[in-house]
Design a protein around this motif. Sequence first.
Motif, short mmCIF file in Angstrom:
data_model
loop_
_atom_site.label_atom_id
_atom_site.label_comp_id
_atom_site.label_asym_id
_atom_site.label_seq_id
_atom_site.Cartn_x
_atom_site.Cartn_y
_atom_site.Cartn_z
N ARG A 25 0.84 -1.22 0.00
CA ARG A 25 0.00 0.00 0.00
C ARG A 25 0.86 1.25 0.00
O ARG A 25 0.57 2.22 -0.71
CB ARG A 25 -0.94 0.00 1.20
CG ARG A 25 -2.15 -0.90 1.06
CD ARG A 25 -3.20 -0.60 2.13
NE ARG A 25 -2.62 -0.55 3.48
CZ ARG A 25 -2.57 -1.57 4.34
NH1 ARG A 25 -3.09 -2.73 3.99
NH2 ARG A 25 -2.04 -1.43 5.54
N ASP A 26 1.93 1.24 0.79
CA ASP A 26 2.84 2.38 0.84
C ASP A 26 3.50 2.62 -0.52
O ASP A 26 3.63 3.76 -0.97
CB ASP A 26 3.92 2.18 1.91
CG ASP A 26 3.38 2.25 3.33
OD1 ASP A 26 2.22 2.71 3.51
OD2 ASP A 26 4.11 1.85 4.26
N ILE A 27 3.91 1.52 -1.15
CA ILE A 27 4.52 1.63 -2.48
C ILE A 27 3.52 2.20 -3.48
O ILE A 27 3.85 3.08 -4.27
CB ILE A 27 5.09 0.28 -2.94
CG1 ILE A 27 6.30 -0.10 -2.10
CG2 ILE A 27 5.43 0.31 -4.43
CD1 ILE A 27 6.80 -1.52 -2.33
N GLU A 28 2.30 1.71 -3.43
CA GLU A 28 1.26 2.19 -4.36
C GLU A 28 0.96 3.67 -4.11
O GLU A 28 0.81 4.45 -5.06
CB GLU A 28 -0.01 1.35 -4.21
CG GLU A 28 -1.09 1.69 -5.21
CD GLU A 28 -0.68 1.45 -6.66
OE1 GLU A 28 -1.20 2.16 -7.54
OE2 GLU A 28 0.17 0.57 -6.92
N ALA A 29 0.90 4.06 -2.84
CA ALA A 29 0.66 5.48 -2.51
C ALA A 29 1.82 6.35 -3.01
O ALA A 29 1.60 7.42 -3.58
CB ALA A 29 0.47 5.65 -1.01
N ALA A 30 3.04 5.88 -2.83
CA ALA A 30 4.21 6.62 -3.31
C ALA A 30 4.21 6.71 -4.83
O ALA A 30 4.52 7.75 -5.41
CB ALA A 30 5.50 5.96 -2.81
N ARG A 31 3.83 5.63 -5.48
CA ARG A 31 3.75 5.61 -6.94
C ARG A 31 2.70 6.61 -7.44
O ARG A 31 2.94 7.36 -8.38
CB ARG A 31 3.41 4.19 -7.41
CG ARG A 31 3.56 3.98 -8.88
CD ARG A 31 3.29 2.53 -9.26
NE ARG A 31 4.40 1.70 -8.78
CZ ARG A 31 4.29 0.46 -8.34
NH1 ARG A 31 3.11 -0.12 -8.31
NH2 ARG A 31 5.35 -0.22 -7.95
N GLN A 83 1.62 9.28 -5.83
CA GLN A 83 2.12 10.63 -5.54
C GLN A 83 3.16 11.04 -6.58
O GLN A 83 3.16 12.19 -7.04
CB GLN A 83 2.73 10.69 -4.13
CG GLN A 83 3.26 12.05 -3.74
CD GLN A 83 2.17 13.10 -3.70
OE1 GLN A 83 1.04 12.84 -3.31
NE2 GLN A 83 2.50 14.30 -4.13
N LEU A 84 4.02 10.12 -6.95
CA LEU A 84 5.03 10.41 -7.97
C LEU A 84 4.38 10.73 -9.31
O LEU A 84 4.77 11.67 -9.99
CB LEU A 84 6.00 9.23 -8.11
CG LEU A 84 7.10 9.39 -9.16
CD1 LEU A 84 7.99 10.58 -8.85
CD2 LEU A 84 7.93 8.11 -9.23
N ALA A 85 3.37 9.96 -9.68
CA ALA A 85 2.66 10.21 -10.93
C ALA A 85 2.00 11.58 -10.91
O ALA A 85 2.06 12.33 -11.90
CB ALA A 85 1.62 9.12 -11.16
N SER A 86 1.41 11.93 -9.79
CA SER A 86 0.79 13.24 -9.66
C SER A 86 1.82 14.35 -9.76
O SER A 86 1.60 15.37 -10.44
CB SER A 86 0.05 13.33 -8.32
OG SER A 86 -0.47 14.60 -8.12
N THR A 87 2.95 14.18 -9.12
CA THR A 87 4.02 15.18 -9.18
C THR A 87 4.55 15.33 -10.60
O THR A 87 4.78 16.45 -11.07
CB THR A 87 5.17 14.78 -8.22
OG1 THR A 87 4.65 14.68 -6.90
CG2 THR A 87 6.29 15.79 -8.26
N LEU A 88 4.74 14.22 -11.29
CA LEU A 88 5.21 14.28 -12.67
C LEU A 88 4.21 14.98 -13.58
O LEU A 88 4.60 15.74 -14.47
CB LEU A 88 5.53 12.88 -13.18
CG LEU A 88 6.77 12.22 -12.58
CD1 LEU A 88 6.89 10.78 -13.06
CD2 LEU A 88 8.01 13.01 -12.92
#
Length: 73
Positions: A10-16, A18-23
């Motif tokens: 879940r943490d990895i998915e949330a980080a992924r 967030q990264l997609a949103s930032t990009l």
Amino acid sequence: MSKDTERIERDIEAARNQLASTLDELSVRANPKHIAAGAKQKAIAKVNEPKIKYSLIGAGALVVVLVVVKIFR
């Protein structure tokens, strides 16, 4: 142990996400059309300030007068 693995996933998915949103946000901000539009808006706002606007009108009028004097001399 299974719960730890699920939590990590879940943490990895949330980080992924967030990264997609930032990009996505960076791609919008770095878009040359977006940057040019922002610069254009700032320039128009600056020119519309009374101090700048009337200075430009005065300088333009002075140029016109000098050109007319030069032509008719």
